[in-house]
Design an enzyme around this catalytic site. Structure first.
Site, PDB file in Angstrom:
ATOM      1  N   VAL A  44      41.785  35.309  37.456  1.00 38.75           N
ATOM      2  CA  VAL A  44      41.411  36.635  36.975  1.00 38.75           C
ATOM      3  C   VAL A  44      40.075  36.575  36.239  1.00 38.75           C
ATOM      4  O   VAL A  44      39.195  37.428  36.438  1.00 38.75           O
ATOM      5  CB  VAL A  44      42.517  37.230  36.074  1.00 38.75           C
ATOM      6  N   CYS A  45      39.905  35.566  35.408  1.00 36.94           N
ATOM      7  CA  CYS A  45      38.660  35.414  34.651  1.00 36.94           C
ATOM      8  C   CYS A  45      37.470  35.246  35.579  1.00 36.94           C
ATOM      9  O   CYS A  45      36.374  35.749  35.313  1.00 36.94           O
ATOM     10  CB  CYS A  45      38.741  34.204  33.727  1.00 36.94           C
ATOM     11  N   THR A  46      37.684  34.524  36.666  1.00 39.56           N
ATOM     12  CA  THR A  46      36.606  34.308  37.625  1.00 39.56           C
ATOM     13  C   THR A  46      36.110  35.642  38.173  1.00 39.56           C
ATOM     14  O   THR A  46      34.892  35.874  38.272  1.00 39.56           O
ATOM     15  CB  THR A  46      37.097  33.398  38.770  1.00 39.56           C
TER      16      THR A  46
END
Length: 211
Positions: A44-46
């Site tokens: 998700v952070c990516t």
């Protein structure tokens, strides 16, 4: 203690992917979106960091700087950025803070023990040029942020900082705004020459004044 709207954003010094920074010096006279990530090399952070990089032109035209944080070291950030650039088809163009000792995370209450005792949740702070906190959002680690909403909020914050208006539910840049109740109806034409509509004595709308 949690930070509240109107509080001064606490200053700190930190290592980042662009070198050491002093946070208040980094802000200078800009608006800032400061947001935390649970961990490097997470899916998700990516996508979020890729989305932020792609929005650079939108942030730039609003005078906004982006800066991210996670509790991993700088080298991990730098290696991860290569993956972000590759998979999200962009170039990360903003600093990521390495908060290995969790000093900044604790200063900004980014670790919520009932969610995780070791990593930060998805906190968002919008900070004005006066170094004051204008907005806070907190997402769980499992839910990616809506960056269109973050841009919408920035538009509202910048507009309402300069004019005696408020923005209604679901407002978007270019739509009518609400004249604040403190302005008497008879005083509206002088302040808002584009005209106004009185729906109720306490609910008056006018075209967005800075367009």
């Amino acid at each position: 203690m949690s930070l509240r709207l109107g509080d001064e954003a606490p200053n700190f010094k930190a290592q980042t992917t662009i070198g050491d920074i002093d946070f208040h010096e980094f802000i200078k006279d800009s608006w800032v979106v400061f947001f935390s990530h649970p961990s490097d090399y997470t899916p998700v952070c990516t996508t979020e960091l890729g989305r932020t990089a792609k929005l650079k032109s939108e942030f730039d035209k609003r005078g906004v700087k982006a800066i991210a944080l996670s509790v991993d070291p700088v080298q991990d950030h730098l290696d991860w950025i290569q993956d972000i650039n590759e998979t999200q088809h962009t170039t990360v163009n903003f600093p990521i803070i390495a908060d290995e000792d969790r000093h900044v995370s604790e200063l900004y209450d980014m670790i919520h023990p009932n969610a995780s005792a070791t990593v930060t949740v998805r906190s968002v702070f919008i900070i004005g040029p006066d170094k004051k906190i204008k907005l806070t959002l907190t997402y769980p680690a499992s839910t990616g942020r809506n960056f269109d909403e973050i841009l919408r909020v920035i538009d509202s914050l910048q507009l309402t900082a300069d004019y005696s208006v408020a923005t209604p539910a679901d407002w978007k840049h270019g739509e009518d705004v609400i004249v604040v109740p403190a302005i008497k109806t008879e005083d509206i034409p002088a302040k808002f020459p584009k005209g106004f509509k009185e729906i109720k004595p306490y609910l008056r709308t006018t075209p967005q004044p800075n367009l």
